[in-house]
Scaffold this motif. Structure first.
Motif: not given
Lengths: 120, 186
Positions: B103-104, B107, B115-116, B119-120, B123, B169-170, B173
């Motif tokens: 997952i690096d 990032s 990213q935001r 991530i949202n 979620l 989540m991982k 993503l």
């Protein structure tokens, strides 16, 4: 920084810190305050009505007790009905109404305490 | 500071409640959207929760933080809302054959705004409980005990939900990221 060098918790803390959301509705505060104002007005009306209904309940109960005592003093027939029977009929009706009102009052108190159940 | 404004509200100054709204509306909204997954419904939930908090403020005795008390109301209202509207929140089901890639790269190769977004979105795709637990634990930095106080879940249940949430989540993503990367390359 490599993921191996940091704990999973730090990684997720960093990741989730980017998920911060702002409420996208600019009129939100005004809407809530508008509803709160309505709620305050409603509460005022509600407590005034509650005080009034309590007053009339007490007055009605006192009046009923006085009337049932007075009826026992009368020994002549009223409207052609035996005063004893009339007193008995009145007391039965009065007791039924009184107990119904007390039951409503208990239910109301239970509802009020259920409403305030979100104690910390 | 909260206590001062709470006392003002209890003494009849309704306007002092604005401070509490301004202070907590964004976090309350984040929590509500974790559960209901819809912006407008989340707004309704937060609105109802604030009005409820106002009317029940006299029952707040200060044994816990005001935020904990308020978030409990928000979370209850959010779960009530999806129950009432029979909302079917479709959550992500990871395929058994799917392995979590590194997952690096996620990032490193994206800017903050991207990213935001990812991530949202992730979620939103997760189950209500998982996304709520992740937000409460990692974003709001609440302890397991505090989360238990807000949600009514047991400590061991929260740990299981957090563990599952991290994996989900991982997976989401990386799946989203890989899909978008392939679209861009083609």
């Amino acid at each position: 920084m490599n993921e191996n060098n940091r704990s999973e918790d730090d990684f997720f803390r960093d990741l989730l810190s980017k998920s911060k959301l702002d409420l996208p509705f600019s009129d939100f505060e005004e809407n809530v305050m508008g509803q709160i104002e309505k709620e305050v007005l409603h509460q005022h009306d509600f407590s005034r009505e509650f005080r009034l209904s309590r007053f009339f309940f007490i007055m009605g109960s006192l009046f009923g007790i006085i009337l049932s005592v007075l009826l026992t003093q009368i020994h002549e027939p009223i409207f052609g009905i035996n005063s004893m029977n009339l007193t008995l009929l009145f007391e039965v009706i009065f007791a039924s109404v009184l107990f119904t009102q007390i039951d409503t009052l208990i239910k109301f108190r239970k509802w009020m305490s259920a409403k305030g159940e979100d104690q910390d | 500071m909260d206590e001062l404004y709470i006392r003002k509200v209890l003494n009849g100054d309704s306007d002092a409640f604005r401070y509490l709204i301004r202070n907590y509306k964004d976090i309350a909204y984040s929590l509500a959207i974790s559960v209901v997954k819809d912006e407008y419904l989340a707004q309704d939930v937060v609105q109802i929760a604030f009005v409820k908090a106002f009317t029940k403020l006299s029952t707040f005795k200060g044994k816990s933080k005001f935020s904990t008390w308020l978030y409990r109301i928000v979370i209850n209202e959010a779960f009530n809302a999806i129950r009432k509207r029979k909302y079917e929140v479709v959550s992500f089901e990871g395929s058994p054959a799917f392995t979590t890639p590194d997952i690096d790269s996620f990032s490193l190769e994206m800017d903050a705004e991207e990213q935001r977004y990812y991530i949202n979105e992730a979620l939103k795709m997760m189950s209500a409980k998982e996304s709520l637990a992740l937000r409460l634990f990692y974003l709001e930095e609440n302890s397991i005990d505090e989360i238990s106080g807000m949600t009514g879940w047991t400590a061991s249940n929260i740990k299981v939900i957090l563990h599952r949430g991290r994996i989900t989540m991982k997976e989401i993503l990386m799946k989203q990221y890989d899909t978008d990367k392939k679209i861009l390359q083609s």
